[in-house]
Design an enzyme around this catalytic site. Sequence first.
Site, short mmCIF file in Angstrom:
data_model
loop_
_atom_site.label_atom_id
_atom_site.label_comp_id
_atom_site.label_asym_id
_atom_site.label_seq_id
_atom_site.Cartn_x
_atom_site.Cartn_y
_atom_site.Cartn_z
N CYS A 79 -4.78 -5.00 2.33
CA CYS A 79 -4.00 -5.59 3.24
C CYS A 79 -2.45 -5.27 3.06
CB CYS A 79 -4.06 -7.15 3.68
SG CYS A 79 -4.43 -8.29 2.24
N HIS A 101 3.17 -10.39 4.73
CA HIS A 101 2.68 -9.82 3.69
C HIS A 101 3.11 -8.88 2.88
CE1 HIS A 101 -2.00 -9.94 2.38
NE2 HIS A 101 -1.32 -11.20 1.98
N ASP A 109 -6.21 -3.12 9.08
CA ASP A 109 -5.56 -2.70 7.86
C ASP A 109 -6.40 -2.34 6.73
OD1 ASP A 109 -6.51 -5.33 7.53
OD2 ASP A 109 -4.62 -5.88 6.85
#
Lengths: 483, 483
Positions: A39, A102, A249
Amino acid sequence: MGWGDLGAFGEPSKETPHLDQMAAEGMLFLDFYTANPLCSPSRAALLTGRLPVRNGFYTTNGHARNAYTPQDIVGGIPDSELLLPELLKKAGYTNKIIGKWHLGHQPQFHPLRHGFDEWFGSPNCHFGPYDNRERPNIPLYRDWEAFLEYYEDFKIDLKTGEANLTQLYLQEALDFISKQQASQQPFFLYWAIDATHAPVYASKQFLGTSQRGLYGDAVREIDDSVGKILKHLQQLGISENTFVFFTSDNGAALISAPKQGGSNGPFLCGKQTTFEGGMREPAIAWWPGHIPAGGVSHQLGNVMDLFSTSLSLAGLQPPSDRQIDGIDLLPVILQGKLIDRPIFYYRGNELMAVRAGLYKAHYWTWSNSWEEHSKGIDFCPGQNVAGVTTHTQEEHTYLPLLFHLGRDPGEKYPLSFASEEYQQAVEHITGLVQQHKDTLVPGQPQLNVCDQAVMNWSPPGCEKLGKCLKAPESDPKKCSWPH
Amino acid sequence: MGWGDLGAFGEPSKETPHLDQMAAEGMLFLDFYTANPLCSPSRAALLTGRLPVRNGFYTTNGHARNAYTPQDIVGGIPDSELLLPELLKKAGYTNKIIGKWHLGHQPQFHPLRHGFDEWFGSPNCHFGPYDNRERPNIPLYRDWEAFLEYYEDFKIDLKTGEANLTQLYLQEALDFISKQQASQQPFFLYWAIDATHAPVYASKQFLGTSQRGLYGDAVREIDDSVGKILKHLQQLGISENTFVFFTSDNGAALISAPKQGGSNGPFLCGKQTTFEGGMREPAIAWWPGHIPAGGVSHQLGNVMDLFSTSLSLAGLQPPSDRQIDGIDLLPVILQGKLIDRPIFYYRGNELMAVRAGLYKAHYWTWSNSWEEHSKGIDFCPGQNVAGVTTHTQEEHTYLPLLFHLGRDPGEKYPLSFASEEYQQAVEHITGLVQQHKDTLVPGQPQLNVCDQAVMNWSPPGCEKLGKCLKAPESDPKKCSWPH
């Protein structure tokens, strides 16, 4: 989410009517990839248009290791990287991220420092619940400040799988779009939800509605949400001015299947691997009045192309002072062109495989170690291709394993080394690899150092919530990346 | 052909625009099955509406063995069976079979003795070439008589894969439809082509046109042919009076992949097995003006339903003097109903598995023997699910392996024996099995005896061709069915 999770991509329960409709009205990409089977690097690549090995979203702690941004990661997106929203600002765009950032959670990595004007979401995955002694719960931010914490203030019921996070993200998206339309301002919305990531959840209204169990409930909620967003654009009369792209992703996490993991269709293995199941993604472009309905493209695409394509849509040029890996897909989408370009499959800073046309050459094969596999960590459950899904890192640099993905999408039948077809294809790919490596300037690796002191002990805004925790002493260590 | 071979079912090269369009205009069946994982029994079941164990298309030479009609088979479709065309005659239909009959090639089994009015095709598969000493080539019939032989009079180039057989079958279909339309006669056309069976072939115009290699060329030719047949119906103005159903007789033969075998999508194993890859089929119903466009059905369907559905369309009742396993799908197709019924997965006369709703219980698991597997005969290449894809015949009669096909379409995660879900589902399925076995009257097995004397030495018409061969002495033996 995996390539095989949508009805339009052959999921047998066919429970994604809105995404299937989006494809019927737009263009389906069958050969679209992420830049990494995990990710954080994938999302960093999408926003920078650059491979993780360039933008720093990789580790050198071990050979060919996947890495991401858990809450003890010290690194994040470097200031030197130019993110899509930073560039879009020049064209007057308001940029919002809804969902999982992230790209690092220390203050210098905050999305509003990297071009976004608004944020509603969290810096890390919704793992937990944590005990606030060993590690704090993950915060949910509104713009600069955290306003609640998962599991403490916001319920994610790990037993029933109930959580209405996707509904919050949906409402936030609809509100943002309404606001932008009302103010006649162009916008970039990065709707980066973290469903269907494990622990899998869905809102009450979707729980138990799928043939596929909890994971399917989550997919249905995403499907429904995308349908509502597209409908909202249409109702506001801005659908012909709004380019929408749907993708994922990384491949479905088969390790957590069947309850927490999805489908990569006919492809080999899943998330964490550089087989097709780990990196080929569902992808749909939608732009009524511009994209011919029902289009299908075999363009080799990549999440990094969304960077270049978005700039092109905004009338901007990509930065010329650095290597951009994404390409502008508008000629593909609007004129049906096919652009010749390879796909690079990385794990950490190791180039594991390369696809050119229908050929894919593996320079390294690895699913994960025997040690991990013997503990039940299996990225290829039920699949075992001798010499391909290896549990030791197998080097094939001088004689790559070559597959023809048209005849053999499942990567089961390596071509004979002695065949003329092998020799021609490998010669071609070798040239591409040489060219790629010659110009490659790796970024400073951001995912090497972990420190419990940087965890979300006291996110900005914690004072107002009365939830500031005292961080432990700094104790930086090499992060452990077992696969 | 396998479930995963069409674009509409998620084949990544998406090269079947006509079949995908047929689905878009008609109804897609995602849970449709054959009655057997092998060709002859499947085709016998389609035409009789009865399971092979009832109509005699099975063997008792070994336990749970697949069997078919090679040219030394002595048996064939018994006179006591009522075939769909025999019944349709009562409603004035002209019945034609184009393609592979496969229900026995001795004179008493000739399709024109079993209700068909016309035949253009062959009694067996297009294996060969043979030497006319050990075994003769396979004849192609027009109605009562053979008029040429494969490999002798009709080229199937095993090296290039070129053969225009599908084109012959297409032209024959178009001509028959035109003739029937001109004479205003209702018709039943059973377009039973033998492509994509190995050895795989395609016409010159399709060779090399698919991303998928020769197998894909053959699929494309079928797709193109179906498109031409549907267009022909439309151009003749009879599409709204003509019900068309597309399906396959067994899952893709993975043993001959990738060059000669196709895709079963996300399902386990292929042809010869009672896993989903062996028996779940692509299926599309088409009837403009009657079937709502773009329909999708999760009805558990079976090729035997085409028997009952066709009778219903013709206003006829199924025979009441015998057990019919097919059901009338018209309420499903026209009114979107779902009919509760199980699917029985047989291998020979052994009930290997049963599906009810989303649950599938395996009473026996077997792919093939270790002995065969060690010779490279692999019905599940690259797939290996411990305790499921077994190479010894494993009995699970008292504690069936249970899968939930919604959460786990790939049959990788057996449910826990101790779970309440297991107990409830197995209790339900056990009742269905009991009911099924209580009423089962097995037919006389037709596929036990082989004799080289019955091969196509002197098919009817051979005199005119000057091609009659002398049959060897009769030497009946038990046929050998290794899997």
